[in-house]
Design a protein around this motif. Structure first.
Motif, PDB file in Angstrom:
ATOM      1  N   LEU A  36      57.824  10.124 -78.669  1.00 35.77           N
ATOM      2  CA  LEU A  36      57.379   9.979 -77.278  1.00 35.77           C
ATOM      3  C   LEU A  36      55.982  10.556 -77.096  1.00 35.77           C
ATOM      4  CD1 LEU A  36      60.654  10.985 -75.381  1.00 35.77           C
ATOM      5  CD2 LEU A  36      59.641   8.705 -75.443  1.00 35.77           C
ATOM      6  N   LEU A  37      55.759  11.730 -77.695  1.00 34.27           N
ATOM      7  CA  LEU A  37      54.451  12.385 -77.584  1.00 34.27           C
ATOM      8  C   LEU A  37      53.346  11.527 -78.192  1.00 34.27           C
ATOM      9  CD1 LEU A  37      52.486  14.786 -77.198  1.00 34.27           C
ATOM     10  CD2 LEU A  37      53.324  15.667 -79.395  1.00 34.27           C
ATOM     11  N   VAL A  38      53.544  11.055 -79.411  1.00 31.75           N
ATOM     12  CA  VAL A  38      52.522  10.251 -80.090  1.00 31.75           C
ATOM     13  C   VAL A  38      52.246   8.964 -79.316  1.00 31.75           C
ATOM     14  CG1 VAL A  38      51.985   8.953 -82.198  1.00 31.75           C
ATOM     15  CG2 VAL A  38      53.054  11.219 -82.360  1.00 31.75           C
ATOM     16  N   GLY A  39      53.311   8.294 -78.869  1.00 30.96           N
ATOM     17  CA  GLY A  39      53.131   7.060 -78.104  1.00 30.96           C
ATOM     18  C   GLY A  39      52.423   7.295 -76.792  1.00 30.96           C
ATOM     19  N   PHE A  40      52.727   8.405 -76.153  1.00 27.61           N
ATOM     20  CA  PHE A  40      52.097   8.757 -74.877  1.00 27.61           C
ATOM     21  C   PHE A  40      50.592   8.965 -75.046  1.00 27.61           C
ATOM     22  CE2 PHE A  40      50.738  12.087 -71.865  1.00 27.61           C
ATOM     23  CZ  PHE A  40      51.061  11.473 -70.664  1.00 27.61           C
ATOM     24  N   VAL A  83      54.497   8.162 -60.392  1.00 28.28           N
ATOM     25  CA  VAL A  83      53.165   8.729 -60.160  1.00 28.28           C
ATOM     26  C   VAL A  83      52.122   8.019 -61.010  1.00 28.28           C
ATOM     27  CG1 VAL A  83      51.747  10.811 -60.283  1.00 28.28           C
ATOM     28  CG2 VAL A  83      54.128  10.971 -59.533  1.00 28.28           C
ATOM     29  N   TYR A  84      52.400   7.860 -62.303  1.00 32.48           N
ATOM     30  CA  TYR A  84      51.410   7.291 -63.227  1.00 32.48           C
ATOM     31  C   TYR A  84      51.120   5.819 -62.932  1.00 32.48           C
ATOM     32  CZ  TYR A  84      49.377   5.541 -67.582  1.00 32.48           C
ATOM     33  OH  TYR A  84      48.553   4.918 -68.504  1.00 32.48           O
ATOM     34  N   TRP A  85      52.156   5.001 -62.860  1.00 32.34           N
ATOM     35  CA  TRP A  85      51.963   3.567 -62.620  1.00 32.34           C
ATOM     36  C   TRP A  85      51.598   3.272 -61.176  1.00 32.34           C
ATOM     37  CZ3 TRP A  85      57.178   3.153 -65.404  1.00 32.34           C
ATOM     38  CH2 TRP A  85      56.990   2.996 -66.785  1.00 32.34           C
ATOM     39  N   GLY A  86      52.082   4.130 -60.265  1.00 33.49           N
ATOM     40  CA  GLY A  86      51.904   3.822 -58.861  1.00 33.49           C
ATOM     41  C   GLY A  86      50.835   4.610 -58.146  1.00 33.49           C
ATOM     42  N   LEU A  87      51.007   5.924 -58.020  1.00 30.09           N
ATOM     43  CA  LEU A  87      50.178   6.715 -57.111  1.00 30.09           C
ATOM     44  C   LEU A  87      48.840   7.161 -57.690  1.00 30.09           C
ATOM     45  CD1 LEU A  87      52.965   8.994 -55.572  1.00 30.09           C
ATOM     46  CD2 LEU A  87      52.188   6.735 -54.804  1.00 30.09           C
ATOM     47  N   ASP A  88      48.903   7.798 -58.870  1.00 31.48           N
ATOM     48  CA  ASP A  88      47.682   8.387 -59.427  1.00 31.48           C
ATOM     49  C   ASP A  88      47.895   8.612 -60.923  1.00 31.48           C
ATOM     50  OD1 ASP A  88      45.694  10.271 -60.304  1.00 31.48           O
ATOM     51  OD2 ASP A  88      45.328  10.786 -58.214  1.00 31.48           O
ATOM     52  N   LYS A  89      47.227   7.805 -61.752  1.00 27.45           N
ATOM     53  CA  LYS A  89      47.512   7.864 -63.188  1.00 27.45           C
ATOM     54  C   LYS A  89      47.054   9.173 -63.832  1.00 27.45           C
ATOM     55  CE  LYS A  89      43.523   4.865 -64.214  1.00 27.45           C
ATOM     56  NZ  LYS A  89      43.158   3.556 -64.818  1.00 27.45           N
ATOM     57  N   LYS A  90      46.018   9.808 -63.296  1.00 24.07           N
ATOM     58  CA  LYS A  90      45.580  11.083 -63.867  1.00 24.07           C
ATOM     59  C   LYS A  90      46.597  12.187 -63.590  1.00 24.07           C
ATOM     60  CE  LYS A  90      40.635  10.092 -63.884  1.00 24.07           C
ATOM     61  NZ  LYS A  90      39.287  10.504 -63.411  1.00 24.07           N
ATOM     62  N   ARG A  91      47.128  12.191 -62.383  1.00 24.93           N
ATOM     63  CA  ARG A  91      48.181  13.162 -62.073  1.00 24.93           C
ATOM     64  C   ARG A  91      49.439  12.843 -62.876  1.00 24.93           C
ATOM     65  NH1 ARG A  91      47.717  13.512 -55.431  1.00 24.93           N
ATOM     66  NH2 ARG A  91      45.981  14.987 -55.358  1.00 24.93           N
ATOM     67  N   GLY A  92      49.765  11.574 -62.973  1.00 24.49           N
ATOM     68  CA  GLY A  92      50.923  11.167 -63.761  1.00 24.49           C
ATOM     69  C   GLY A  92      50.783  11.557 -65.214  1.00 24.49           C
ATOM     70  N   GLU A  93      49.562  11.469 -65.737  1.00 24.56           N
ATOM     71  CA  GLU A  93      49.329  11.881 -67.121  1.00 24.56           C
ATOM     72  C   GLU A  93      49.619  13.357 -67.310  1.00 24.56           C
ATOM     73  OE1 GLU A  93      45.722  12.415 -70.375  1.00 24.56           O
ATOM     74  OE2 GLU A  93      45.371  11.240 -68.557  1.00 24.56           O
ATOM     75  N   ARG A  94      49.170  14.192 -66.378  1.00 24.04           N
ATOM     76  CA  ARG A  94      49.407  15.628 -66.518  1.00 24.04           C
ATOM     77  C   ARG A  94      50.894  15.960 -66.411  1.00 24.04           C
ATOM     78  NH1 ARG A  94      44.171  15.734 -64.092  1.00 24.04           N
ATOM     79  NH2 ARG A  94      44.958  15.711 -61.963  1.00 24.04           N
ATOM     80  N   ILE A  95      51.599  15.244 -65.533  1.00 20.44           N
ATOM     81  CA  ILE A  95      53.052  15.437 -65.458  1.00 20.44           C
ATOM     82  C   ILE A  95      53.688  15.049 -66.786  1.00 20.44           C
ATOM     83  CG2 ILE A  95      55.173  14.613 -64.353  1.00 20.44           C
ATOM     84  CD1 ILE A  95      53.492  14.255 -61.773  1.00 20.44           C
ATOM     85  N   GLY A  96      53.271  13.913 -67.328  1.00 18.97           N
ATOM     86  CA  GLY A  96      53.798  13.458 -68.610  1.00 18.97           C
ATOM     87  C   GLY A  96      53.469  14.415 -69.737  1.00 18.97           C
ATOM     88  N   ALA A  97      52.251  14.948 -69.745  1.00 17.53           N
ATOM     89  CA  ALA A  97      51.851  15.877 -70.799  1.00 17.53           C
ATOM     90  C   ALA A  97      52.720  17.132 -70.786  1.00 17.53           C
ATOM     91  CB  ALA A  97      50.384  16.252 -70.630  1.00 17.53           C
ATOM     92  N   ALA A  98      53.026  17.645 -69.594  1.00 15.02           N
ATOM     93  CA  ALA A  98      53.881  18.832 -69.487  1.00 15.02           C
ATOM     94  C   ALA A  98      55.278  18.541 -70.030  1.00 15.02           C
ATOM     95  CB  ALA A  98      53.958  19.301 -68.037  1.00 15.02           C
ATOM     96  N   ILE A  99      55.805  17.369 -69.696  1.00 20.20           N
ATOM     97  CA  ILE A  99      57.135  16.997 -70.180  1.00 20.20           C
ATOM     98  C   ILE A  99      57.133  16.853 -71.699  1.00 20.20           C
ATOM     99  CG2 ILE A  99      58.902  15.195 -70.156  1.00 20.20           C
ATOM    100  CD1 ILE A  99      58.007  14.588 -67.259  1.00 20.20           C
ATOM    101  N   MET A 100      56.106  16.184 -72.250  1.00 16.97           N
ATOM    102  CA  MET A 100      56.034  15.982 -73.695  1.00 16.97           C
ATOM    103  C   MET A 100      55.941  17.313 -74.437  1.00 16.97           C
ATOM    104  SD  MET A 100      56.311  12.776 -73.889  1.00 16.97           S
ATOM    105  CE  MET A 100      56.280  11.508 -72.619  1.00 16.97           C
ATOM    106  N   LEU A 101      55.096  18.219 -73.947  1.00 11.87           N
ATOM    107  CA  LEU A 101      54.959  19.530 -74.574  1.00 11.87           C
ATOM    108  C   LEU A 101      56.281  20.272 -74.548  1.00 11.87           C
ATOM    109  CD1 LEU A 101      53.458  21.896 -75.765  1.00 11.87           C
ATOM    110  CD2 LEU A 101      52.527  22.407 -73.509  1.00 11.87           C
ATOM    111  N   SER A 102      56.971  20.196 -73.428  1.00 11.91           N
ATOM    112  CA  SER A 102      58.249  20.880 -73.283  1.00 11.91           C
ATOM    113  C   SER A 102      59.301  20.322 -74.242  1.00 11.91           C
ATOM    114  CB  SER A 102      58.739  20.750 -71.839  1.00 11.91           C
ATOM    115  OG  SER A 102      60.052  21.229 -71.707  1.00 11.91           O
TER     116      SER A 102
END
Length: 307
Positions: A212-216, A55-74
């Motif tokens: 991972l969180l800090v790097g993200f 999603v982030y690299w391909g389809l939509d980086k803003k949506r990919g960021e939110r997916i990544g943020a949820a994973i990092m928080l979890s």
């Protein structure tokens, strides 16, 4: 693992033993083991990185960021909670429970369950026009959670709390962070709170996830300020970016491990902090710097067409 605290409700041991005895000695048991290992796999790091990366690299980086943020928080939340409760896994606490999939670390809460409940509902919400994703958002976390009990990796209460942590991460990102004018306030708060784990956490999973969180976060800031890559409408190109990115994740992480992995003895605080540094550098490069390479795509494809 042998250290930690053994605590569980009677029904939890009974349920896991019953699950593992279904079809004992028959083809059904073999099929169940394969299915449950597959469902467990759906909550592992490589799947999370793959979906987020696509999603982030391909389809939509803003949506990919939110997916990544949820994973990092979890993942950071799970790492901190595991070190607080220090619960021993079922297979190590009961002679009647087998371990059917390799695991390490503490048991409570379930990281796989949390990852699934952060990843799939967030993805479904971001692409809510795709109705089939709604089914995946419900079924995959439940099946993954059940599989963690079946393989002897988690108690049922681990799974229940893990699902709750994942849902909380999903809600915090989609109904909290996404509505802030400056989402870096959210990221800063998350890093500050997450850093408290350094005071008491002694397991690899926390230090890996904090790195991972800090790097993200740093990678997203760098990309917005300098890289500014464009997404693609081509699924094939999106897949190519994801495959290359996944390969780079493994390669870069391994190279950094070789460079700094031997500075401190394993198990020491310095060693754990170096794990955070390793993952922070890896994710920063992949989120912020790697997309620079996407600028070469048009040149390569144009040259290929001309030839």
């Amino acid at each position: 693992m042998n250290d930690g605290v053994v605590w569980f409700m009677p029904f939890e041991e009974t349920l896991i033993v019953w699950l593992q005895q279904l079809g004992a000695g028959t083809l059904l048991q073999t099929v169940l083991i394969m299915l449950n290992n597959f469902f467990s796999f759906l909550g592992e790091e490589i799947i999370c990185i793959g979906i987020m990366g696509f999603v982030y690299w391909g389809l939509d980086k803003k949506r990919g960021e939110r997916i990544g943020a949820a994973i990092m928080l979890s993942t950071v939340s799970i790492g901190m909670l595991k070190n607080i409760f220090s619960r021993v896994r079922p297979w190590a606490a009961s002679q009647d429970i087998e371990l059917l999939r390799e695991v390490d670390g503490f048991s409570f809460p379930s990281g796989h369950s949390a990852n699934c409940t952060a990843l799939y509902p967030t993805t479904a919400y971001e692409f809510r026009k795709q109705k089939w994703l709604r089914w995946a958002a419900v079924l995959v976390p439940l099946l993954c959670g059940l599989s963690r009990c079946y393989v002897g990796a988690h108690w049922p209460t681990d799974v229940i709390v893990g699902l709750c942590v994942g849902l909380a991460a999903f809600a915090a990102v989609e109904f909290g962070m996404a509505r802030l004018k400056n989402r870096y306030v959210f990221y800063l708060a998350l890093i500050v709170v997450g850093a408290a784990g350094i005071l008491y956490c002694r397991t690899n999973d926390y230090y890996d996830s904090f790195g991972l969180l800090v790097g993200f976060v740093l990678g997203r800031w760098f990309e917005e300020k300098y890289t500014r890559f464009e997404n693609t409408a081509s699924p094939a190109v999106a897949l190519l970016r994801t495959v290359v990115g996944g390969g780079l994740f493994l390669a870069v992480s391994s190279l950094i491990k070789l460079a700094i992995g031997g500075i401190f003895p394993a198990g020491t605080q310095g060693y754990l902090l170096m794990r955070s540094v390793r993952y922070a550098l890896t994710v920063f490069l992949l989120v912020g710097v790697y997309p620079y390479a996407f600028r070469l795509e048009k040149k390569l494809f144009r040259k290929g067409s001309a030839d």
